[in-house]
Design a protein around this motif. Structure first.
Motif, PDB file in Angstrom:
ATOM      1  N   GLY A 150       0.812  -1.208   0.000  1.00  0.00           N
ATOM      2  CA  GLY A 150       0.000   0.000   0.000  1.00  0.00           C
ATOM      3  C   GLY A 150       0.843   1.255   0.000  1.00  0.00           C
ATOM      4  O   GLY A 150       0.601   2.188  -0.782  1.00  0.00           O
ATOM      5  N   TYR A 151       1.857   1.288   0.867  1.00  0.00           N
ATOM      6  CA  TYR A 151       2.683   2.491   0.937  1.00  0.00           C
ATOM      7  C   TYR A 151       3.536   2.635  -0.321  1.00  0.00           C
ATOM      8  O   TYR A 151       3.781   3.755  -0.793  1.00  0.00           O
ATOM      9  CB  TYR A 151       3.577   2.448   2.179  1.00  0.00           C
ATOM     10  CG  TYR A 151       4.010   3.822   2.633  1.00  0.00           C
ATOM     11  CD1 TYR A 151       3.091   4.686   3.220  1.00  0.00           C
ATOM     12  CD2 TYR A 151       5.309   4.260   2.463  1.00  0.00           C
ATOM     13  CE1 TYR A 151       3.474   5.947   3.625  1.00  0.00           C
ATOM     14  CE2 TYR A 151       5.692   5.525   2.863  1.00  0.00           C
ATOM     15  CZ  TYR A 151       4.770   6.367   3.448  1.00  0.00           C
ATOM     16  OH  TYR A 151       5.142   7.616   3.841  1.00  0.00           O
ATOM     17  N   GLY A 152       3.971   1.505  -0.890  1.00  0.00           N
ATOM     18  CA  GLY A 152       4.688   1.564  -2.158  1.00  0.00           C
ATOM     19  C   GLY A 152       3.823   2.133  -3.263  1.00  0.00           C
ATOM     20  O   GLY A 152       4.303   2.892  -4.128  1.00  0.00           O
ATOM     21  N   LEU A 153       2.526   1.808  -3.243  1.00  0.00           N
ATOM     22  CA  LEU A 153       1.597   2.344  -4.228  1.00  0.00           C
ATOM     23  C   LEU A 153       1.447   3.857  -4.063  1.00  0.00           C
ATOM     24  O   LEU A 153       1.346   4.595  -5.059  1.00  0.00           O
ATOM     25  CB  LEU A 153       0.245   1.657  -4.082  1.00  0.00           C
ATOM     26  CG  LEU A 153      -0.804   1.904  -5.173  1.00  0.00           C
ATOM     27  CD1 LEU A 153      -0.268   1.532  -6.548  1.00  0.00           C
ATOM     28  CD2 LEU A 153      -2.073   1.128  -4.865  1.00  0.00           C
ATOM     29  N   GLN A 154       1.459   4.328  -2.839  1.00  0.00           N
ATOM     30  CA  GLN A 154       1.380   5.768  -2.609  1.00  0.00           C
ATOM     31  C   GLN A 154       2.612   6.483  -3.150  1.00  0.00           C
ATOM     32  O   GLN A 154       2.508   7.555  -3.779  1.00  0.00           O
ATOM     33  CB  GLN A 154       1.226   6.059  -1.114  1.00  0.00           C
ATOM     34  CG  GLN A 154      -0.163   5.739  -0.584  1.00  0.00           C
ATOM     35  CD  GLN A 154      -0.366   6.259   0.816  1.00  0.00           C
ATOM     36  OE1 GLN A 154       0.261   5.786   1.774  1.00  0.00           O
ATOM     37  NE2 GLN A 154      -1.239   7.232   0.972  1.00  0.00           N
ATOM     38  N   LEU A 155       3.783   5.908  -2.925  1.00  0.00           N
ATOM     39  CA  LEU A 155       5.006   6.517  -3.443  1.00  0.00           C
ATOM     40  C   LEU A 155       5.011   6.505  -4.967  1.00  0.00           C
ATOM     41  O   LEU A 155       5.429   7.491  -5.602  1.00  0.00           O
ATOM     42  CB  LEU A 155       6.228   5.778  -2.899  1.00  0.00           C
ATOM     43  CG  LEU A 155       6.531   5.986  -1.412  1.00  0.00           C
ATOM     44  CD1 LEU A 155       7.649   5.066  -0.969  1.00  0.00           C
ATOM     45  CD2 LEU A 155       6.912   7.439  -1.133  1.00  0.00           C
ATOM     46  N   ALA A 156       4.541   5.402  -5.565  1.00  0.00           N
ATOM     47  CA  ALA A 156       4.470   5.335  -7.024  1.00  0.00           C
ATOM     48  C   ALA A 156       3.511   6.397  -7.564  1.00  0.00           C
ATOM     49  O   ALA A 156       3.780   7.032  -8.606  1.00  0.00           O
ATOM     50  CB  ALA A 156       4.027   3.940  -7.463  1.00  0.00           C
ATOM     51  N   SER A 157       2.409   6.613  -6.873  1.00  0.00           N
ATOM     52  CA  SER A 157       1.444   7.635  -7.287  1.00  0.00           C
ATOM     53  C   SER A 157       2.055   9.025  -7.209  1.00  0.00           C
ATOM     54  O   SER A 157       1.838   9.869  -8.096  1.00  0.00           O
ATOM     55  CB  SER A 157       0.194   7.560  -6.408  1.00  0.00           C
ATOM     56  OG  SER A 157      -0.383   6.283  -6.448  1.00  0.00           O
TER      57      SER A 157
ATOM     58  N   PHE B 293      -3.358   6.570  -5.085  1.00  0.00           N
ATOM     59  CA  PHE B 293      -2.841   7.093  -3.823  1.00  0.00           C
ATOM     60  C   PHE B 293      -3.808   6.762  -2.681  1.00  0.00           C
ATOM     61  O   PHE B 293      -3.395   6.356  -1.590  1.00  0.00           O
ATOM     62  CB  PHE B 293      -2.656   8.610  -3.930  1.00  0.00           C
ATOM     63  CG  PHE B 293      -1.813   9.209  -2.841  1.00  0.00           C
ATOM     64  CD1 PHE B 293      -0.430   9.223  -2.937  1.00  0.00           C
ATOM     65  CD2 PHE B 293      -2.402   9.784  -1.734  1.00  0.00           C
ATOM     66  CE1 PHE B 293       0.355   9.783  -1.944  1.00  0.00           C
ATOM     67  CE2 PHE B 293      -1.631  10.348  -0.724  1.00  0.00           C
ATOM     68  CZ  PHE B 293      -0.250  10.349  -0.832  1.00  0.00           C
ATOM     69  N   GLY B 294      -5.113   6.927  -2.960  1.00  0.00           N
ATOM     70  CA  GLY B 294      -6.116   6.608  -1.946  1.00  0.00           C
ATOM     71  C   GLY B 294      -6.180   5.122  -1.642  1.00  0.00           C
ATOM     72  O   GLY B 294      -6.337   4.713  -0.489  1.00  0.00           O
ATOM     73  N   ILE B 295      -6.050   4.289  -2.683  1.00  0.00           N
ATOM     74  CA  ILE B 295      -6.043   2.836  -2.481  1.00  0.00           C
ATOM     75  C   ILE B 295      -4.848   2.426  -1.613  1.00  0.00           C
ATOM     76  O   ILE B 295      -4.973   1.639  -0.677  1.00  0.00           O
ATOM     77  CB  ILE B 295      -6.012   2.108  -3.836  1.00  0.00           C
ATOM     78  CG1 ILE B 295      -7.348   2.288  -4.557  1.00  0.00           C
ATOM     79  CG2 ILE B 295      -5.699   0.621  -3.648  1.00  0.00           C
ATOM     80  CD1 ILE B 295      -7.365   1.738  -5.963  1.00  0.00           C
TER      81      ILE B 295
ATOM     82  N   SER C 160      -2.528   0.658   3.686  1.00  0.00           N
ATOM     83  CA  SER C 160      -1.378   0.742   4.594  1.00  0.00           C
ATOM     84  C   SER C 160      -1.663   1.397   5.937  1.00  0.00           C
ATOM     85  O   SER C 160      -0.936   1.174   6.904  1.00  0.00           O
ATOM     86  CB  SER C 160      -0.238   1.500   3.909  1.00  0.00           C
ATOM     87  OG  SER C 160      -0.619   2.845   3.619  1.00  0.00           O
ATOM     88  N   ARG C 161      -2.716   2.196   6.038  1.00  0.00           N
ATOM     89  CA  ARG C 161      -2.902   3.012   7.239  1.00  0.00           C
ATOM     90  C   ARG C 161      -3.080   2.169   8.504  1.00  0.00           C
ATOM     91  O   ARG C 161      -2.383   2.384   9.500  1.00  0.00           O
ATOM     92  CB  ARG C 161      -4.103   3.956   7.057  1.00  0.00           C
ATOM     93  CG  ARG C 161      -4.292   4.896   8.247  1.00  0.00           C
ATOM     94  CD  ARG C 161      -5.371   5.928   7.986  1.00  0.00           C
ATOM     95  NE  ARG C 161      -5.563   6.787   9.128  1.00  0.00           N
ATOM     96  CZ  ARG C 161      -4.852   7.884   9.401  1.00  0.00           C
ATOM     97  NH1 ARG C 161      -3.880   8.246   8.584  1.00  0.00           N
ATOM     98  NH2 ARG C 161      -5.093   8.619  10.465  1.00  0.00           N
ATOM     99  N   LEU C 162      -4.010   1.234   8.492  1.00  0.00           N
ATOM    100  CA  LEU C 162      -4.261   0.455   9.704  1.00  0.00           C
ATOM    101  C   LEU C 162      -3.061  -0.385  10.136  1.00  0.00           C
ATOM    102  O   LEU C 162      -2.685  -0.358  11.322  1.00  0.00           O
ATOM    103  CB  LEU C 162      -5.499  -0.435   9.502  1.00  0.00           C
ATOM    104  CG  LEU C 162      -5.882  -1.300  10.705  1.00  0.00           C
ATOM    105  CD1 LEU C 162      -6.159  -0.434  11.931  1.00  0.00           C
ATOM    106  CD2 LEU C 162      -7.107  -2.163  10.379  1.00  0.00           C
ATOM    107  N   PRO C 163      -2.399  -1.133   9.232  1.00  0.00           N
ATOM    108  CA  PRO C 163      -1.222  -1.895   9.672  1.00  0.00           C
ATOM    109  C   PRO C 163      -0.116  -1.007  10.239  1.00  0.00           C
ATOM    110  O   PRO C 163       0.538  -1.385  11.212  1.00  0.00           O
ATOM    111  CB  PRO C 163      -0.741  -2.600   8.398  1.00  0.00           C
ATOM    112  CG  PRO C 163      -1.886  -2.587   7.474  1.00  0.00           C
ATOM    113  CD  PRO C 163      -2.728  -1.415   7.819  1.00  0.00           C
ATOM    114  N   LEU C 164       0.068   0.154   9.656  1.00  0.00           N
ATOM    115  CA  LEU C 164       1.104   1.055  10.156  1.00  0.00           C
ATOM    116  C   LEU C 164       0.731   1.606  11.530  1.00  0.00           C
ATOM    117  O   LEU C 164       1.594   1.739  12.408  1.00  0.00           O
ATOM    118  CB  LEU C 164       1.330   2.199   9.169  1.00  0.00           C
ATOM    119  CG  LEU C 164       2.110   1.827   7.911  1.00  0.00           C
ATOM    120  CD1 LEU C 164       2.109   2.980   6.915  1.00  0.00           C
ATOM    121  CD2 LEU C 164       3.540   1.431   8.255  1.00  0.00           C
TER     122      LEU C 164
END
Length: 357
Positions: free
Chosen positions: A60-67, A93-95, A100-104
């Motif tokens: 999830g966080y990798g997807l945010q960085l890619a976005s 970015f939202g996906i 990633s938010r809850l696991p982090l």
């Protein structure tokens, strides 16, 4: 000190996310004058919260960085002037954020032993910093500098996201009792929370376009408006100010929106109006949650507000975009004033009733 660094990384990431989303709002308002196209941006950003996405911090966080990298490419004009790329990037970015938010958060609460109060403080300060940087960075280096800085702010949390992802694969991720109902009893949709979400979703969906086209303002003005509103929400969340009847915040917000169009009101005056508006929005949230006592404990009631508000926000963004597309952007504000005044009559109630369960 070791416990402080993860919390700082969390706050930095929240600032990077706020900077990314606010900057994209301004970017899209420059790429397309269409209210409907601009309303798609917040709608796509809210959509992932309603999807059954897996909780995977690393991916999830990798997807945010890619976005964020895609958006940096748009700002460098590598993708042309098409609005499709920033819209797609915001959806991804939202996906990624939803995954990633809850696991982090669990990683910080359990393994790093951060407190929930610290995370909430990091959310508030990060949001304020990101919105402030949106306005301050644009005059210096346009969208390129905004997205470059958002990437810098996002990077400190990447090692923790990767470590959390590895722990999940190994089956050693920290476990925590959920505060939401089990899968057999999903979070209900509450009608007043949905309508309130519709109001605020429609209010902010065209804000960047309004500042640019109607207010003849700059990205600095847009960033200051968001910062003032965010600061107001932070103050309102602390219980700042007197207790108000449930209808009063909606009436006062309607009046404040009307004041922004007062003849002779300077730009800084219009910005300052959003400070008490944020206070009133936070107070309205708190009062609405307090009125939902029959639906469960306080954490569940906040989840009901957030889920119902997300659905309402998505609908509100698309609705005001479609109406403004047909009638014209200048009609958006009078409609908002009338909608908040009407909400003062419809929403106050002693208790909430779910639409569905």
């Amino acid at each position: 000190m070791k416990r402080t660094l993860p919390s700082l990384a969390w706050g930095s990431a929240q600032a990077g996310m706020a900077l990314t989303l606010a900057s994209t709002g301004w970017l899209v308002s420059g790429l397309s004058p269409s209210p409907l196209v601009n309303s798609l941006l917040p709608a796509l950003g809210a959509l992932p919260a309603l999807l059954p996405l897996p909780a995977q911090a690393g991916r999830g966080y990798g997807l945010q960085l890619a976005s964020a990298l895609i958006l940096l490419g748009v700002s460098l004009k590598l993708t042309g002037a098409s609005v499709i790329w920033p819209l797609l990037a915001v959806l991804l970015f939202g996906i990624g954020g939803q995954m990633s938010r809850l696991p982090l958060q669990l990683q910080l609460l359990e393994a790093e032993r951060a407190s929930l109060q610290t995370l909430r403080l990091g959310d508030s300060i990060g949001q304020l910093l990101g919105n402030l940087l949106t306005g301050l960075l644009f005059p210096l280096g346009k969208a390129v500098l905004q997205y470059a800085n958002s990437l810098v702010l996002l990077l400190p949390l990447l090692p923790m996201a990767l470590a959390s992802g590895q722990a999940q694969k190994a089956g050693s991720a920290p476990q925590r009792k959920p505060t939401a109902p089990p899968a057999a009893a999903p979070i209900p949709l509450e009608w007043r929370s949905t309508i309130q979400g519709l109001l605020f979703g429609s209010l902010f969906s065209l804000l960047a376009l309004w500042v640019r086209k109607v207010g003849a303002g700059s990205c600095l003005d847009f960033g200051m408006v968001l910062t003032a509103y965010g600061l107001g929400r932070a103050l309102g969340g602390t219980g700042f100010g007197p207790r108000l009847p449930q209808a009063t915040p909606y009436l006062l917000i309607a009046a404040l929106l009307a004041i922004t169009q007062a003849p002779g009101l300077p730009g800084w005056g219009a910005v300052l109006v959003f400070l008490p508006m944020g206070v009133l929005a936070a107070r309205s949230d708190g009062q609405l949650v307090a009125s939902l006592k029959s639906l469960g404990d306080e954490p569940l009631r906040w989840q009901i507000l957030e889920r119902s508000g997300a659905i309402g926000g998505l609908a509100g963004a698309l609705a005001i975009g479609a109406v403004a597309q047909v009638l014209g952007l200048t009609w958006a504000l009078p409609i908002q004033v009338g909608a908040f005044a009407m909400a003062a009559l419809l929403l106050p109630s002693r208790d909430g009733r779910p639409i569905s369960s």
